[in-house]
Design a protein around this motif. Sequence first.
Motif, PDB file in Angstrom:
ATOM      1  N   ILE A  96       0.938  -1.255   0.499  1.00 36.33           N
ATOM      2  CA  ILE A  96      -0.014  -0.172  -0.058  1.00 36.33           C
ATOM      3  C   ILE A  96       1.156   1.373   0.474  1.00 36.33           C
ATOM      4  N   THR A  97       2.447   1.830   0.156  1.00 39.72           N
ATOM      5  CA  THR A  97       2.502   1.879  -0.906  1.00 39.72           C
ATOM      6  C   THR A  97       2.429   2.497  -2.016  1.00 39.72           C
ATOM      7  N   SER A  99       0.609   4.207  -4.340  1.00 39.93           N
ATOM      8  CA  SER A  99      -1.106   4.913  -4.617  1.00 39.93           C
ATOM      9  C   SER A  99      -2.281   3.846  -4.914  1.00 39.93           C
ATOM     10  N   ALA A 102      -2.940   1.366  -2.907  1.00 39.89           N
ATOM     11  CA  ALA A 102      -3.984   1.788  -1.336  1.00 39.89           C
ATOM     12  C   ALA A 102      -5.125   1.986  -2.244  1.00 39.89           C
ATOM     13  N   LYS A 105      -7.077  -0.967  -1.917  1.00 37.60           N
ATOM     14  CA  LYS A 105      -7.700  -1.833  -0.824  1.00 37.60           C
ATOM     15  C   LYS A 105      -7.966  -0.877   0.067  1.00 37.60           C
ATOM     16  N   ILE A 107      -7.931   1.998   1.850  1.00 45.96           N
ATOM     17  CA  ILE A 107      -6.609   2.451   2.376  1.00 45.96           C
ATOM     18  C   ILE A 107      -7.031   3.790   2.460  1.00 45.96           C
ATOM     19  N   ASP A 108      -6.917   4.712   1.452  1.00 38.84           N
ATOM     20  CA  ASP A 108      -7.565   6.781   1.720  1.00 38.84           C
ATOM     21  C   ASP A 108      -8.872   6.439   2.837  1.00 38.84           C
ATOM     22  N   PHE A 130       4.609   1.691   5.068  1.00 34.98           N
ATOM     23  CA  PHE A 130       2.954   3.040   4.656  1.00 34.98           C
ATOM     24  C   PHE A 130       3.968   3.948   6.358  1.00 34.98           C
TER      25      PHE A 130
END
Length: 253
Positions: A96-97, A99, A102, A105, A107-108, A130
């Motif tokens: 997830i590093t 973008s 991320a 998934k 993550i934001d 991350f």
Amino acid sequence: MHLPHINYGNYRKKWLRKASIFSFKNCALIVPVSEALVASDYRYDSAAPEKQGLKNLIPGLATPIQVIHNGFDAAFWNDPGNARKHFSFLTVATGITASNRAKVKGIDLILEAAHRFKHFHFTLVGDDRFSTALPNVTIAPAMDKESLRLAYQQSQFYLQLSASEGFPNALAEAMLCGCVPIGSKVGEIAHIIGNTGFILEKRDFGLLCTIFDNLATDKTLAEKRRQARDRITTHFSYSLRKEKLLGIIDQSK
């Protein structure tokens, strides 16, 4: 899946697209883990093309398709019945590093929720490169099975807010370990969860906030914890997947 707005899917690149189409057209049998990967109307994110799945992305595909869901060892992934920290949320996601990974998934959305709900605690497992300055978010590296099981067993909820998933293993593992699931309406997620948790119908932070706001007064969480494990053991057992895969092999002899 083809989600060009977040740079996701083989079909966004010429040679990956050609290789994928060739492979699917020339194999003897396609065995996806989700009906949504065969053909689906994708409505979770309005920025994405609505028609998804093999039959929509490869018009005229004639290769036989048989859906076989993933299966899980309920003896290993278990709920010891322990007390959980209230409003603790776990997500497992690697890479997830990057973008786009991320965003795939969700993550934001999780970080936005962590900023809004400061009394909730979120743990992201899978990528210790991350980073975030949010004090209520813990970042953990990828874990072996035993460590991951313990992480599931310590969390009250499991978040699967992905923009795209076929059949997420971590969601089912977490449910077996007693996490109440909260998932996006993509792929097989809603089918996995059933009525044992909460479904985010659209990629909409306001809708996610409504789910979170209602958790404090929800009197069914203890029952959902039990139902979540029961649902996986009933519908997605390792033995059922094994039986179906062996059936395919027997038919091909």
